[in-house]
Design a protein around this motif. Sequence first.
Motif, PDB file in Angstrom:
ATOM      1  N   SER A  97       0.830  -1.209   0.000  1.00  0.00           N
ATOM      2  CA  SER A  97       0.000   0.000   0.000  1.00  0.00           C
ATOM      3  C   SER A  97       0.861   1.255   0.000  1.00  0.00           C
ATOM      4  O   SER A  97       0.581   2.207  -0.730  1.00  0.00           O
ATOM      5  CB  SER A  97      -0.915   0.012   1.222  1.00  0.00           C
ATOM      6  OG  SER A  97      -1.799  -1.073   1.178  1.00  0.00           O
ATOM      7  N   LEU A  98       1.902   1.245   0.802  1.00  0.00           N
ATOM      8  CA  LEU A  98       2.789   2.412   0.861  1.00  0.00           C
ATOM      9  C   LEU A  98       3.515   2.621  -0.463  1.00  0.00           C
ATOM     10  O   LEU A  98       3.671   3.757  -0.921  1.00  0.00           O
ATOM     11  CB  LEU A  98       3.797   2.247   2.001  1.00  0.00           C
ATOM     12  CG  LEU A  98       3.229   2.391   3.405  1.00  0.00           C
ATOM     13  CD1 LEU A  98       4.300   2.058   4.444  1.00  0.00           C
ATOM     14  CD2 LEU A  98       2.685   3.785   3.641  1.00  0.00           C
ATOM     15  N   LEU A  99       3.961   1.546  -1.081  1.00  0.00           N
ATOM     16  CA  LEU A  99       4.652   1.678  -2.367  1.00  0.00           C
ATOM     17  C   LEU A  99       3.715   2.205  -3.442  1.00  0.00           C
ATOM     18  O   LEU A  99       4.107   3.035  -4.264  1.00  0.00           O
ATOM     19  CB  LEU A  99       5.242   0.334  -2.783  1.00  0.00           C
ATOM     20  CG  LEU A  99       6.470  -0.126  -2.000  1.00  0.00           C
ATOM     21  CD1 LEU A  99       6.860  -1.542  -2.396  1.00  0.00           C
ATOM     22  CD2 LEU A  99       7.633   0.829  -2.215  1.00  0.00           C
ATOM     23  N   ALA A 100       2.487   1.746  -3.456  1.00  0.00           N
ATOM     24  CA  ALA A 100       1.516   2.220  -4.440  1.00  0.00           C
ATOM     25  C   ALA A 100       1.232   3.708  -4.246  1.00  0.00           C
ATOM     26  O   ALA A 100       1.146   4.467  -5.210  1.00  0.00           O
ATOM     27  CB  ALA A 100       0.233   1.405  -4.342  1.00  0.00           C
ATOM     28  N   ALA A 101       1.119   4.124  -3.005  1.00  0.00           N
ATOM     29  CA  ALA A 101       0.870   5.539  -2.716  1.00  0.00           C
ATOM     30  C   ALA A 101       2.071   6.391  -3.130  1.00  0.00           C
ATOM     31  O   ALA A 101       1.905   7.485  -3.664  1.00  0.00           O
ATOM     32  CB  ALA A 101       0.573   5.726  -1.237  1.00  0.00           C
ATOM     33  N   ALA A 102       3.269   5.884  -2.917  1.00  0.00           N
ATOM     34  CA  ALA A 102       4.478   6.630  -3.290  1.00  0.00           C
ATOM     35  C   ALA A 102       4.557   6.787  -4.798  1.00  0.00           C
ATOM     36  O   ALA A 102       4.937   7.845  -5.296  1.00  0.00           O
ATOM     37  CB  ALA A 102       5.714   5.918  -2.758  1.00  0.00           C
ATOM     38  N   CYS A 103       4.188   5.751  -5.535  1.00  0.00           N
ATOM     39  CA  CYS A 103       4.223   5.844  -7.003  1.00  0.00           C
ATOM     40  C   CYS A 103       3.260   6.917  -7.495  1.00  0.00           C
ATOM     41  O   CYS A 103       3.589   7.692  -8.382  1.00  0.00           O
ATOM     42  CB  CYS A 103       3.856   4.501  -7.639  1.00  0.00           C
ATOM     43  SG  CYS A 103       5.141   3.271  -7.476  1.00  0.00           S
ATOM     44  N   ASN A 104       2.078   6.966  -6.922  1.00  0.00           N
ATOM     45  CA  ASN A 104       1.105   7.983  -7.320  1.00  0.00           C
ATOM     46  C   ASN A 104       1.618   9.378  -6.978  1.00  0.00           C
ATOM     47  O   ASN A 104       1.431  10.314  -7.745  1.00  0.00           O
ATOM     48  CB  ASN A 104      -0.239   7.735  -6.635  1.00  0.00           C
ATOM     49  CG  ASN A 104      -0.952   6.530  -7.202  1.00  0.00           C
ATOM     50  OD1 ASN A 104      -0.717   6.146  -8.332  1.00  0.00           O
ATOM     51  ND2 ASN A 104      -1.800   5.930  -6.416  1.00  0.00           N
ATOM     52  N   THR A 105       2.264   9.513  -5.835  1.00  0.00           N
ATOM     53  CA  THR A 105       2.793  10.808  -5.420  1.00  0.00           C
ATOM     54  C   THR A 105       3.904  11.258  -6.360  1.00  0.00           C
ATOM     55  O   THR A 105       3.946  12.414  -6.774  1.00  0.00           O
ATOM     56  CB  THR A 105       3.325  10.730  -3.979  1.00  0.00           C
ATOM     57  OG1 THR A 105       2.258  10.297  -3.135  1.00  0.00           O
ATOM     58  CG2 THR A 105       3.828  12.059  -3.495  1.00  0.00           C
ATOM     59  N   ILE A 106       4.785  10.353  -6.711  1.00  0.00           N
ATOM     60  CA  ILE A 106       5.891  10.696  -7.607  1.00  0.00           C
ATOM     61  C   ILE A 106       5.360  11.047  -8.990  1.00  0.00           C
ATOM     62  O   ILE A 106       5.829  11.992  -9.627  1.00  0.00           O
ATOM     63  CB  ILE A 106       6.907   9.534  -7.668  1.00  0.00           C
ATOM     64  CG1 ILE A 106       7.617   9.400  -6.325  1.00  0.00           C
ATOM     65  CG2 ILE A 106       7.928   9.752  -8.771  1.00  0.00           C
ATOM     66  CD1 ILE A 106       8.427   8.147  -6.170  1.00  0.00           C
ATOM     67  N   ALA A 150       3.965  14.514  -8.791  1.00  0.00           N
ATOM     68  CA  ALA A 150       5.041  15.502  -8.711  1.00  0.00           C
ATOM     69  C   ALA A 150       5.673  15.696 -10.088  1.00  0.00           C
ATOM     70  O   ALA A 150       5.992  16.820 -10.472  1.00  0.00           O
ATOM     71  CB  ALA A 150       6.091  15.061  -7.697  1.00  0.00           C
ATOM     72  N   GLY A 151       5.821  14.615 -10.822  1.00  0.00           N
ATOM     73  CA  GLY A 151       6.377  14.720 -12.176  1.00  0.00           C
ATOM     74  C   GLY A 151       5.496  15.552 -13.083  1.00  0.00           C
ATOM     75  O   GLY A 151       5.982  16.356 -13.876  1.00  0.00           O
ATOM     76  N   LYS A 152       4.197  15.379 -12.961  1.00  0.00           N
ATOM     77  CA  LYS A 152       3.261  16.175 -13.772  1.00  0.00           C
ATOM     78  C   LYS A 152       3.347  17.647 -13.397  1.00  0.00           C
ATOM     79  O   LYS A 152       3.277  18.521 -14.264  1.00  0.00           O
ATOM     80  CB  LYS A 152       1.839  15.661 -13.592  1.00  0.00           C
ATOM     81  CG  LYS A 152       1.600  14.324 -14.270  1.00  0.00           C
ATOM     82  CD  LYS A 152       0.185  13.847 -14.050  1.00  0.00           C
ATOM     83  CE  LYS A 152      -0.041  12.492 -14.695  1.00  0.00           C
ATOM     84  NZ  LYS A 152      -1.396  11.994 -14.464  1.00  0.00           N
ATOM     85  N   ASP A 153       3.488  17.934 -12.097  1.00  0.00           N
ATOM     86  CA  ASP A 153       3.602  19.321 -11.649  1.00  0.00           C
ATOM     87  C   ASP A 153       4.872  19.974 -12.201  1.00  0.00           C
ATOM     88  O   ASP A 153       4.844  21.120 -12.655  1.00  0.00           O
ATOM     89  CB  ASP A 153       3.606  19.395 -10.121  1.00  0.00           C
ATOM     90  CG  ASP A 153       2.260  19.066  -9.519  1.00  0.00           C
ATOM     91  OD1 ASP A 153       1.251  19.085 -10.265  1.00  0.00           O
ATOM     92  OD2 ASP A 153       2.195  18.783  -8.314  1.00  0.00           O
ATOM     93  N   VAL A 154       5.970  19.246 -12.163  1.00  0.00           N
ATOM     94  CA  VAL A 154       7.237  19.777 -12.672  1.00  0.00           C
ATOM     95  C   VAL A 154       7.135  20.007 -14.176  1.00  0.00           C
ATOM     96  O   VAL A 154       7.596  21.029 -14.690  1.00  0.00           O
ATOM     97  CB  VAL A 154       8.408  18.822 -12.335  1.00  0.00           C
ATOM     98  CG1 VAL A 154       9.676  19.227 -13.065  1.00  0.00           C
ATOM     99  CG2 VAL A 154       8.639  18.788 -10.833  1.00  0.00           C
ATOM    100  N   LYS A 155       6.494  19.087 -14.878  1.00  0.00           N
ATOM    101  CA  LYS A 155       6.330  19.239 -16.328  1.00  0.00           C
ATOM    102  C   LYS A 155       5.490  20.473 -16.639  1.00  0.00           C
ATOM    103  O   LYS A 155       5.801  21.240 -17.547  1.00  0.00           O
ATOM    104  CB  LYS A 155       5.671  17.992 -16.909  1.00  0.00           C
ATOM    105  CG  LYS A 155       5.515  18.035 -18.402  1.00  0.00           C
ATOM    106  CD  LYS A 155       4.884  16.771 -18.933  1.00  0.00           C
ATOM    107  CE  LYS A 155       4.700  16.850 -20.437  1.00  0.00           C
ATOM    108  NZ  LYS A 155       4.018  15.681 -20.973  1.00  0.00           N
ATOM    109  N   ALA A 156       4.410  20.677 -15.882  1.00  0.00           N
ATOM    110  CA  ALA A 156       3.552  21.837 -16.099  1.00  0.00           C
ATOM    111  C   ALA A 156       4.318  23.135 -15.835  1.00  0.00           C
ATOM    112  O   ALA A 156       4.176  24.105 -16.582  1.00  0.00           O
ATOM    113  CB  ALA A 156       2.321  21.749 -15.209  1.00  0.00           C
TER     114      ALA A 156
END
Length: 44
Positions: A13-22, A25-31
Amino acid sequence: MRKLVILALAATSLLAAACNTIEGAGKDVKAAGTAVEKTAKDAK
């Protein structure tokens, strides 16, 4: 054995949540990069 299964589920569960967070964050940086690029083009 039961504790091991619970621990594995919690880790998954923690790994899945971390992937979504990353990914978010990648989408935010791209924007932000796109906005900077557009501003630079408009300044020319």
